[in-house]
Design a protein around this motif. Structure first.
Motif, PDB file in Angstrom:
ATOM      1  N   GLN A  25       0.833  -1.206   0.000  1.00  0.00           N
ATOM      2  CA  GLN A  25       0.000   0.000   0.000  1.00  0.00           C
ATOM      3  C   GLN A  25       0.865   1.253   0.000  1.00  0.00           C
ATOM      4  N   ALA A  28       2.302   1.784  -3.389  1.00  0.00           N
ATOM      5  CA  ALA A  28       1.322   2.043  -4.437  1.00  0.00           C
ATOM      6  C   ALA A  28       0.615   3.384  -4.284  1.00  0.00           C
ATOM      7  N   ARG A  29       0.654   3.981  -3.101  1.00  0.00           N
ATOM      8  CA  ARG A  29      -0.143   5.187  -2.869  1.00  0.00           C
ATOM      9  C   ARG A  29       0.166   6.333  -3.827  1.00  0.00           C
ATOM     10  N   LEU A  32      -1.435   5.399  -7.075  1.00  0.00           N
ATOM     11  CA  LEU A  32      -2.892   5.418  -7.013  1.00  0.00           C
ATOM     12  C   LEU A  32      -3.449   6.834  -6.978  1.00  0.00           C
ATOM     13  N   THR A  63     -10.497   4.801 -12.675  1.00  0.00           N
ATOM     14  CA  THR A  63     -11.048   4.486 -11.351  1.00  0.00           C
ATOM     15  C   THR A  63     -10.702   3.064 -10.929  1.00  0.00           C
ATOM     16  N   PRO A  65      -8.037   0.917 -10.964  1.00  0.00           N
ATOM     17  CA  PRO A  65      -6.900   0.529 -10.101  1.00  0.00           C
ATOM     18  C   PRO A  65      -7.138   0.847  -8.619  1.00  0.00           C
ATOM     19  N   VAL A  66      -7.729   2.005  -8.340  1.00  0.00           N
ATOM     20  CA  VAL A  66      -8.016   2.367  -6.949  1.00  0.00           C
ATOM     21  C   VAL A  66      -9.042   1.408  -6.364  1.00  0.00           C
ATOM     22  N   MET A  69      -7.395  -2.111  -5.667  1.00  0.00           N
ATOM     23  CA  MET A  69      -6.574  -2.088  -4.457  1.00  0.00           C
ATOM     24  C   MET A  69      -7.448  -2.008  -3.208  1.00  0.00           C
ATOM     25  N   ALA A 109     -12.498   8.267  -6.465  1.00  0.00           N
ATOM     26  CA  ALA A 109     -11.228   7.527  -6.490  1.00  0.00           C
ATOM     27  C   ALA A 109     -10.055   8.443  -6.178  1.00  0.00           C
ATOM     28  N   ALA A 113      -7.924   8.076  -2.765  1.00  0.00           N
ATOM     29  CA  ALA A 113      -6.475   7.822  -2.833  1.00  0.00           C
ATOM     30  C   ALA A 113      -5.700   8.997  -2.251  1.00  0.00           C
TER      31      ALA A 113
END
Length: 637
Positions: A25, A28-29, A32, A63, A65-66, A69, A109, A113
């Motif tokens: 996470q 990836a943030r 994202l 939208t 990918p968010v 995750m 999203a 994110a």
């Protein structure tokens, strides 16, 4: 909904999996946040420049990918038995995609994110002081071996090893100065900005930075048993902990989730308009309830660490904010914990300084604690000490010898009186405070004077106790193992509700339990005998700078600097942090409910709701970060 970073379930088998997910996470943030931002910009360009049909698909794709995750996080949480408000975010994004509200989906999203990234940034900033302690852990040491220097790992250092501490080095283990003068910066441990100077034989705490010339250190503990290693363990425990308020937020999350779904479903059912239900979901995403509490608590812990107060976790900080009764030890807590020269009474033609110089010169040959106190006092007064000769020590009683050609006797009253004609009568006429230690001095066969030593009360103690009462501590009780007359004499004039003396460790536990009906009890101590009472109290506070390792391990809070005023500062920080957390929760939840009701009546579109909720989230996070800053002060002691 959001992983606060202070959740503690380290005993669970799934902990490695959770750490791996958190690492994923964190990595990836940024991505994202960037993907929906880029998708929103590309879709807007298509919409306004003649390709409207492409705008919706672009927003929908950005939208996904968010959402993916987020679904992974939800599944992992459900497997642990945690039900959070991430579900609301997933429902709002899914609903927006299903009902063709692609702009609302991409805004949710991006806002979601962005909210996670903002919370991550806030926690990194709040954890900065704690992380700084961990990042300073030394890995190597320079050890003398067979006349040579060798670089070894800390695990290879054993008690008795002689180490070279170079300028700029962090002291790797606890020890004593073996050669040279050590000038040490202990600010990372105690919050004190002024370097301290330690001479040969003085104790040195691991984790301090050498800011002076190189010196030799004689190791007294292994690295894993040293002060700094203990501090690191406490810091790591604090970072894993979860405050009761954070757990309360978890329970409220279920209530908020149910209310959100009921409002959303009700708006859809009563109006037949699914967009109204969607708008309610969007306004509830994300929720300030679980944004504000972790940030404020971690900020409070970090603020305390910066001032030399190590709070082991959110639970300890939250209890500290509600303390109503204080049980406090005397020796090393209310007092300095060591005998100091308080008065020099000359019974001859010698001046007070000359009397002290002669006695300290002879006492250089002794390792007795009182002898060391006399030598230290003479050094602090810059008195030139002579080299003693012909020294004979009677263990526990005194010394005889020669100083500057004079015959000198230093020791207890009886020891000196039996060796000096006429000394018994002169000593009988002298007076000293209850609980004080007296050292008699005879020079060339005549009584010369008396040195009075006592464990003095810390400066400003009475004022500090009154300030603690002003902060809401209703009961202040002394618990000591000393005699009643000593306890009464030392604490005369202090605003205490009760004085308990001649206590065993078991008796101290009983005193702590007796105070619990008055509210949460804080116990403050520094010795091994205080450890059971520290563990029995609702909040145990150890004087960790000079206190025993057992008391530091048993305590919930460790004062790394040897100053009792940090107790008041810690309470003020805890109460301010808790107040900020509650303020953020009440205001944030109130505004969220207003937004949800407004959306249910059709006055907010899903896009407008997302923007409003993000404004609320940013406001509560920034408000929670106030716990890092000023607004808290302590009176000097």
């Amino acid at each position: 909904m959001l992983d606060s970073g202070i959740s503690s379930r380290s005993a669970l088998p799934a902990e490695p999996e959770r750490r791996g997910l958190r690492d994923l996470q964190q990595a990836a943030r940024p991505v994202l946040v960037a993907l929906p931002a880029l998708g929103l910009a590309l879709g807007a360009y298509a919409f306004f420049f003649g390709a409207k049909s492409w705008a919706g698909p672009i927003w929908a794709i950005a939208t996904l990918p968010v959402l993916v995750m987020l679904l992974i996080e939800i599944v992992a949480s459900l497997r642990r038995g945690d039900v959070g408000l991430d579900i609301v975010a997933a429902l709002s994004m899914t609903g927006a995609l299903v009902f063709g509200e692609y702009l609302a989906a991409i805004v949710v999203a991006l806002m979601y994110a962005g909210g996670q990234y903002l919370e991550s940034y806030a926690e990194r900033r709040a954890n900065r002081e704690m992380t700084a302690l961990l990042s300073r852990v030394p890995r190597k040491a320079m050890r003398y071996r067979d006349g040579q220097l060798e670089e070894v790992g800390l695990n290879a250092v054993a008690p008795g090893d002689r180490l070279l501490i170079r300028r700029g080095d962090i002291v790797p283990v606890d020890g004593t100065v073996d050669a040279g003068i050590a000038i040490l910066d202990q600010s990372a441990l105690t919050g004190e900005s002024i370097p301290v100077q330690q001479r040969a034989g003085d104790a040195v705490m691991s984790g301090a930075t050498n800011v002076g010339d190189a010196f030799d250190l004689l190791a007294t503990y292994r690295a894993d048993q040293s002060t700094y290693a203990g501090i690191v363990r406490l810091v790591e425990a604090a970072q894993r902990s979860k405050a009761p308020m954070a757990r309360l937020a978890d329970r409220f999350a279920m209530v908020f989730l149910v209310v959100t779904i009921v409002l959303s479903g009700g708006a859809w059912f009563l109006t037949g308009d699914p967009i109204r239900g969607l708008a309610v979901l969007v306004v509830a995403t994300p929720c300030p309830l679980i944004l504000a509490v972790p940030v404020a608590i971690v900020s409070g812990i970090s603020r305390a660490a910066k001032t030399g107060i190590l709070v082991k976790g959110g639970k300890a900080l939250e209890i500290m904010a509600r303390v109503c009764a204080l049980v406090i030890d005397k020796t090393g807590t209310l007092t300095h914990g060591e005998a100091r020269v308080t008065h020099v009474q000359s019974l001859s033609s010698l001046s007070a300084d000359e009397l002290l110089r002669i006695a300290a010169s002879l006492d250089q040959a002794s390792k007795h604690i009182i002898a060391r106190a006399l030598v230290q006092e003479a050094q602090q007064r810059d008195l030139p000490l002579a080299l003693p000769t012909d020294v004979v020590e009677t263990p526990g009683e005194g010394l005889t010898g020669r100083v500057d050609g004079m015959s000198v006797i230093v020791g207890g009253r009886t020891f000196v009186a039996t060796r000096t004609p006429g000394a018994k009568e002169a000593l009988a006429r002298s007076k000293h405070p209850s609980g004080a230690v007296t050292v008699a001095v005879a020079v060339d066969g005549r009584i010369a004077g008396i040195l009075v030593l006592a464990d003095e009360l810390r400066s400003g103690t009475a004022h500090l106790l009154r300030d603690l009462r002003a902060e809401g501590v209703e009961r202040i009780v002394l618990a000591t193992g000393d005699r009643p007359d000593v306890a009464q004499a030392v604490t005369a004039g202090l605003p205490l509700d009760a004085i308990h003396s001649e206590l065993t460790p078991e008796n101290k536990i009983a005193v702590v339990k007796a105070e619990k009906p008055h509210g949460p009890v804080m116990m403050v101590g520094d010795g091994v005998n205080d450890a059971p009472a520290l563990a029995a109290a609702d909040l145990g506070v150890a004087m960790g700078a000079k206190g025993a390792a057992a008391s530091a391990e048993a305590a919930d809070v460790v004062l790394l600097v040897d100053r009792l005023d940090r107790l008041l500062l810690g309470i003020r920080i805890a109460r301010r942090s808790r107040g900020i957390a509650l303020q953020s929760v009440l205001v944030g939840i109130g505004l969220s409910f207003v937004g949800m009701i407004t959306a249910a009546f059709g006055y907010l579109t899903p896009v407008e709701g997302a923007l409003i909720q993000e404004g609320i989230d940013v406001a509560v996070i920034l408000n929670a970060l106030r716990a890092l800053g000023g607004g808290v002060r302590a009176n000097p002691s």
